[in-house]
Design an enzyme around this catalytic site. Structure first.
Site, short mmCIF file in Angstrom:
data_model
loop_
_atom_site.label_atom_id
_atom_site.label_comp_id
_atom_site.label_asym_id
_atom_site.label_seq_id
_atom_site.Cartn_x
_atom_site.Cartn_y
_atom_site.Cartn_z
N PRO A 54 -29.85 -3.78 -27.94
CA PRO A 54 -30.10 -4.26 -29.31
C PRO A 54 -29.28 -5.49 -29.65
O PRO A 54 -28.50 -5.47 -30.58
CB PRO A 54 -29.71 -3.06 -30.17
N CYS A 55 -29.46 -6.56 -28.89
CA CYS A 55 -28.69 -7.77 -29.17
C CYS A 55 -29.00 -8.28 -30.57
O CYS A 55 -28.22 -9.04 -31.13
CB CYS A 55 -29.00 -8.84 -28.12
N HIS A 56 -30.10 -7.82 -31.16
CA HIS A 56 -30.45 -8.27 -32.51
C HIS A 56 -29.56 -7.60 -33.55
O HIS A 56 -29.59 -7.94 -34.72
CB HIS A 56 -31.91 -7.98 -32.78
#
Length: 104
Positions: A54-56
């Site tokens: 989940p780099c977001h």
DNA sequence: CCGTTGACTCTTT
DNA sequence: AAAAGAGCCAACG
């Protein structure tokens, strides 16, 4: 003692961010015991694209979403879908900032 | 070892 | 408030 790249550690932390929460690049770096917030961003950019990454959920310290491969706007929509309300391109860090100890 | 690169952050103008 | 400058630090060639 794990001899892994700093980037790998970043991924490990980011993957632990629960849904509906966000972490700042600085916080991640701090958790890793350093101030290399830039390296965190670099690590995300060169992210291998592994699943459950989940780099977001990683945003800037001032609440701005930062950058994203698919575009900043897309990242905002993803966060909104996760439950994080983004206002005018910003996230309420007071509400969504998440802290985690990198204890093994 | 040195210089460049960065999805960053803080301070000063 | 907005912009510019200085500072931060690992990875790469």
């Amino acid at each position: 003692m794990k001899n892994i790249f700093f980037s790998e550690k970043c991924y490990d932390i980011v993957k632990r961010i629960p849904k509906g929460k966000v972490m700042t690049y600085k916080s991640v770096a701090k958790t890793l015991g350093t101030n290399a917030y830039r390296v965190v961003g670099n690590a995300m950019n060169k992210s291998p694209g592994m699943p459950e990454m989940p780099c977001h959920r990683v945003v800037k310290s001032n609440g701005e979403v930062g950058g994203f491969v698919h575009g900043t706007r897309k990242k905002i929509e993803m966060l909104n879908m996760e439950g994080v309300k983004v206002k005018n391109g910003k996230v309420d860090l007071e509400e969504y900032r998440y802290s985690l100890k990198s204890k093994s």
